[in-house]
Design a protein around this motif. Structure first.
Motif, PDB file in Angstrom:
ATOM      1  N   ASP A  56       0.854  -1.187   0.000  1.00 51.60           N
ATOM      2  CA  ASP A  56       0.000   0.000   0.000  1.00 51.60           C
ATOM      3  C   ASP A  56       0.887   1.232   0.000  1.00 51.60           C
ATOM      4  O   ASP A  56       1.635   1.458   0.955  1.00 51.60           O
ATOM      5  CB  ASP A  56      -0.901  -0.018   1.239  1.00 51.60           C
ATOM      6  CG  ASP A  56      -1.908   1.131   1.260  1.00 51.60           C
ATOM      7  OD1 ASP A  56      -1.765   2.080   0.462  1.00 51.60           O
ATOM      8  OD2 ASP A  56      -2.837   1.084   2.093  1.00 51.60           O
ATOM      9  N   ARG A  57       0.827   2.027  -1.042  1.00 53.06           N
ATOM     10  CA  ARG A  57       1.687   3.202  -1.156  1.00 53.06           C
ATOM     11  C   ARG A  57       1.451   4.209  -0.037  1.00 53.06           C
ATOM     12  O   ARG A  57       2.299   5.060   0.231  1.00 53.06           O
ATOM     13  CB  ARG A  57       1.482   3.891  -2.502  1.00 53.06           C
ATOM     14  CG  ARG A  57       0.063   4.446  -2.677  1.00 53.06           C
ATOM     15  CD  ARG A  57      -0.053   5.523  -3.723  1.00 53.06           C
ATOM     16  NE  ARG A  57       0.869   6.594  -3.554  1.00 53.06           N
ATOM     17  CZ  ARG A  57       1.416   7.271  -4.567  1.00 53.06           C
ATOM     18  NH1 ARG A  57       1.091   6.954  -5.806  1.00 53.06           N
ATOM     19  NH2 ARG A  57       2.259   8.257  -4.348  1.00 53.06           N
ATOM     20  N   ASP A  58       0.276   4.153   0.609  1.00 54.61           N
ATOM     21  CA  ASP A  58      -0.023   5.083   1.696  1.00 54.61           C
ATOM     22  C   ASP A  58       0.678   4.710   2.993  1.00 54.61           C
ATOM     23  O   ASP A  58       0.749   5.524   3.910  1.00 54.61           O
ATOM     24  CB  ASP A  58      -1.534   5.129   1.944  1.00 54.61           C
ATOM     25  CG  ASP A  58      -2.295   5.693   0.755  1.00 54.61           C
ATOM     26  OD1 ASP A  58      -1.697   6.445  -0.038  1.00 54.61           O
ATOM     27  OD2 ASP A  58      -3.483   5.376   0.606  1.00 54.61           O
ATOM     28  N   ASP A  59       1.182   3.489   3.084  1.00 54.47           N
ATOM     29  CA  ASP A  59       1.870   3.008   4.280  1.00 54.47           C
ATOM     30  C   ASP A  59       3.368   3.240   4.086  1.00 54.47           C
ATOM     31  O   ASP A  59       4.063   2.433   3.462  1.00 54.47           O
ATOM     32  CB  ASP A  59       1.562   1.528   4.490  1.00 54.47           C
ATOM     33  CG  ASP A  59       2.112   0.965   5.784  1.00 54.47           C
ATOM     34  OD1 ASP A  59       3.112   1.508   6.291  1.00 54.47           O
ATOM     35  OD2 ASP A  59       1.546  -0.028   6.283  1.00 54.47           O
ATOM     36  N   GLU A  60       3.867   4.344   4.633  1.00 54.52           N
ATOM     37  CA  GLU A  60       5.249   4.734   4.362  1.00 54.52           C
ATOM     38  C   GLU A  60       6.253   3.700   4.848  1.00 54.52           C
ATOM     39  O   GLU A  60       7.222   3.388   4.148  1.00 54.52           O
ATOM     40  CB  GLU A  60       5.547   6.086   4.996  1.00 54.52           C
ATOM     41  CG  GLU A  60       6.928   6.618   4.659  1.00 54.52           C
ATOM     42  CD  GLU A  60       7.137   8.060   5.083  1.00 54.52           C
ATOM     43  OE1 GLU A  60       8.273   8.543   4.948  1.00 54.52           O
ATOM     44  OE2 GLU A  60       6.164   8.696   5.543  1.00 54.52           O
TER      45      GLU A  60
ATOM     46  N   THR B  89      -3.207  12.943  -3.765  1.00 55.22           N
ATOM     47  CA  THR B  89      -3.227  13.905  -2.666  1.00 55.22           C
ATOM     48  C   THR B  89      -1.810  14.344  -2.307  1.00 55.22           C
ATOM     49  O   THR B  89      -0.835  13.631  -2.599  1.00 55.22           O
ATOM     50  CB  THR B  89      -3.856  13.286  -1.403  1.00 55.22           C
ATOM     51  OG1 THR B  89      -2.929  12.365  -0.800  1.00 55.22           O
ATOM     52  CG2 THR B  89      -5.155  12.571  -1.717  1.00 55.22           C
TER      53      THR B  89
ATOM     54  N   CYS C 221      -1.276   8.914  -7.818  1.00 53.70           N
ATOM     55  CA  CYS C 221      -1.089   9.883  -6.734  1.00 53.70           C
ATOM     56  C   CYS C 221      -2.194  10.926  -6.816  1.00 53.70           C
ATOM     57  O   CYS C 221      -2.314  11.634  -7.813  1.00 53.70           O
ATOM     58  CB  CYS C 221       0.273  10.554  -6.829  1.00 53.70           C
ATOM     59  SG  CYS C 221       0.632  11.605  -5.405  1.00 53.70           S
TER      60      CYS C 221
ATOM     61  N   GLN D 181      -0.123  11.642  -0.094  1.00 55.98           N
ATOM     62  CA  GLN D 181       0.481  10.548  -0.846  1.00 55.98           C
ATOM     63  C   GLN D 181       1.787  10.995  -1.498  1.00 55.98           C
ATOM     64  O   GLN D 181       2.774  10.240  -1.529  1.00 55.98           O
ATOM     65  CB  GLN D 181      -0.486  10.050  -1.922  1.00 55.98           C
ATOM     66  CG  GLN D 181      -1.702   9.309  -1.388  1.00 55.98           C
ATOM     67  CD  GLN D 181      -2.647   8.862  -2.494  1.00 55.98           C
ATOM     68  OE1 GLN D 181      -2.871   9.595  -3.454  1.00 55.98           O
ATOM     69  NE2 GLN D 181      -3.186   7.665  -2.360  1.00 55.98           N
TER      70      GLN D 181
ATOM     71  N   VAL E 168       4.604  11.119   1.119  1.00 57.29           N
ATOM     72  CA  VAL E 168       5.081   9.775   1.446  1.00 57.29           C
ATOM     73  C   VAL E 168       6.021   9.277   0.356  1.00 57.29           C
ATOM     74  O   VAL E 168       7.122   8.770   0.625  1.00 57.29           O
ATOM     75  CB  VAL E 168       3.895   8.806   1.620  1.00 57.29           C
ATOM     76  CG1 VAL E 168       4.376   7.349   1.638  1.00 57.29           C
ATOM     77  CG2 VAL E 168       3.134   9.125   2.897  1.00 57.29           C
TER      78      VAL E 168
ATOM     79  N   TRP F 171      -7.757  14.474   3.550  1.00 56.43           N
ATOM     80  CA  TRP F 171      -7.428  13.784   2.316  1.00 56.43           C
ATOM     81  C   TRP F 171      -7.671  12.281   2.382  1.00 56.43           C
ATOM     82  O   TRP F 171      -7.779  11.613   1.351  1.00 56.43           O
ATOM     83  CB  TRP F 171      -5.963  14.042   1.939  1.00 56.43           C
ATOM     84  CG  TRP F 171      -5.684  15.468   1.599  1.00 56.43           C
ATOM     85  CD1 TRP F 171      -4.887  16.342   2.282  1.00 56.43           C
ATOM     86  CD2 TRP F 171      -6.209  16.207   0.489  1.00 56.43           C
ATOM     87  NE1 TRP F 171      -4.877  17.575   1.675  1.00 56.43           N
ATOM     88  CE2 TRP F 171      -5.682  17.523   0.572  1.00 56.43           C
ATOM     89  CE3 TRP F 171      -7.074  15.905  -0.566  1.00 56.43           C
ATOM     90  CZ2 TRP F 171      -5.982  18.515  -0.360  1.00 56.43           C
ATOM     91  CZ3 TRP F 171      -7.382  16.887  -1.489  1.00 56.43           C
ATOM     92  CH2 TRP F 171      -6.844  18.170  -1.384  1.00 56.43           C
ATOM     93  N   HIS F 172      -7.740  11.734   3.590  1.00 61.91           N
ATOM     94  CA  HIS F 172      -7.970  10.294   3.722  1.00 61.91           C
ATOM     95  C   HIS F 172      -9.456   9.930   3.638  1.00 61.91           C
ATOM     96  O   HIS F 172      -9.795   8.747   3.606  1.00 61.91           O
ATOM     97  CB  HIS F 172      -7.397   9.792   5.052  1.00 61.91           C
ATOM     98  CG  HIS F 172      -5.906   9.936   5.138  1.00 61.91           C
ATOM     99  ND1 HIS F 172      -5.050   9.208   4.354  1.00 61.91           N
ATOM    100  CD2 HIS F 172      -5.125  10.734   5.899  1.00 61.91           C
ATOM    101  CE1 HIS F 172      -3.802   9.542   4.638  1.00 61.91           C
ATOM    102  NE2 HIS F 172      -3.820  10.460   5.564  1.00 61.91           N
TER     103      HIS F 172
END
Length: 321
Positions: A57-61, A83, A81, A86, A89, A144-145
């Motif tokens: 998951d790209r949102d999970d740094e 936001t 991408c 995102q 991150v 944004w989430h």
């Protein structure tokens, strides 16, 4: 670590997303051209055989950084991408891992209904300078989430994401602002061209503005070509991606009608009523002059639109259970 080209024209290219439509086609073409390709997504669709697949998951740094491990790339192409969060991150995760970062953006950044933008004279295609990511304000603390908020603020999310990458250290950045993408038949997942194919075929009304203005389009294969070109180019900043020849909703519908052997039926929308896709009452057709000056050659919309319409009509004619 040192980031650079390998063995002639072969590059190490990472595509974030790349599981459908022009992103999937981009991955296929990069691989066919001999590049070493890595795809990052959440695993819903595997890439072609021979393409490295990182499921994360790209949102999970933390997870993204761990998945990248010691990998380095010549270019990253970010297809998903939406936001500034995102973007931040990704900017941290890829700093020092790539020499170039290309983000897929959208014509919607020029929508005057979504931001206070410079006035554009009627009939004048909008240039990249109308939205300058170097000066655009970023607000990380917005919700944004929240999916509903993001859907309602899609254009602003893209503008702010561009701004974050523009100020990021560790790589050069370019953003490709795509026109409305058409073509591909069953590949085309938005359903916007299918909307016209279905309505014209069934003789149903197409709801339009009283004064519909032109906008611009691009074929999904041409957009994949442009993104591939952008991986090998060295320009930075935004570039508009659209075929030559703006078209309004009537021109689009008449092309469908000609292919279908039917007549398009229109109805003028009441104030505040939802209209058919691509009926716009505000001017934000783009200029593609910068991309041309940098060396990319565009087709004309009228060259490929009949074929795209034929594909959509063929799909709409297939019976469903």
């Amino acid at each position: 670590m040192t980031i650079g080209l390998q063995d002639g024209d072969m590059q190490r290219i990472c595509v974030i997303g790349g599981s459908r439509y022009f992103g999937k086609l981009l991955v296929e073409r990069l691989q066919a051209a001999g590049h070493q390709v890595t795809v990052i997504n959440r695993g819903s669709t595997p890439p072609p055989a021979g393409v490295e697949h990182l499921v994360v998951d790209r949102d999970d740094e933390a997870a993204l950084t761990a998945a990248l491990d010691a990998r380095a790339f010549d270019v990253v192409v970010d297809q998903v991408c939406y936001t500034p969060v995102q973007a931040a991150v990704a900017a941290r995760a890829f700093a020092g891992r790539t020499r170039r970062y290309v983000m897929t953006s959208t014509i919607e950044v020029y929508d005057p209904a979504t931001a206070a933008l410079p006035a554009v004279p009627s009939g004048t295609p909008v240039s990249e300078e109308s939205v300058d990511p170097a000066t655009w304000k970023v607000a990380m603390d917005l919700p944004w989430h929240d999916d509903a908020y993001l859907e309602a603020h899609y254009a602003e999310g893209k503008r702010q994401a561009e701004a974050v990458f523009t100020h990021a250290a560790g790589f050069s950045f370019a953003t490709v602002r795509s026109a409305h993408v058409l073509g591909g038949g069953v590949r085309e997942f938005t359903g916007r061209l299918a909307h016209y194919a279905g309505r014209v075929t069934l003789g149903e009304e197409i709801t339009v503005h009283a004064k519909a203005l032109p906008t611009v389009f691009i074929h999904y294969e041409e957009l994949a070509d442009l993104l591939m070109w952008a991986t090998a180019a060295d320009f930075t900043g935004p570039v508009n991606a659209c075929s030559d020849g703006p078209l309004d909703v009537h021109g689009l519908a008449e092309t469908v009608a000609a292919q279908a052997g039917r007549e398009a039926v229109y109805r003028t929308a009441a104030a505040g009523e939802e209209v058919s896709p691509f009926s716009v009452d505000r001017h934000y057709a783009m200029s593609n002059a910068r991309a041309k000056a940098l060396g990319f050659s565009f087709s004309r919309t009228t060259d490929w639109l009949p074929g795209a319409v034929a594909e959509a009509l063929a799909v709409s004619a297939v019976p469903t259970d």
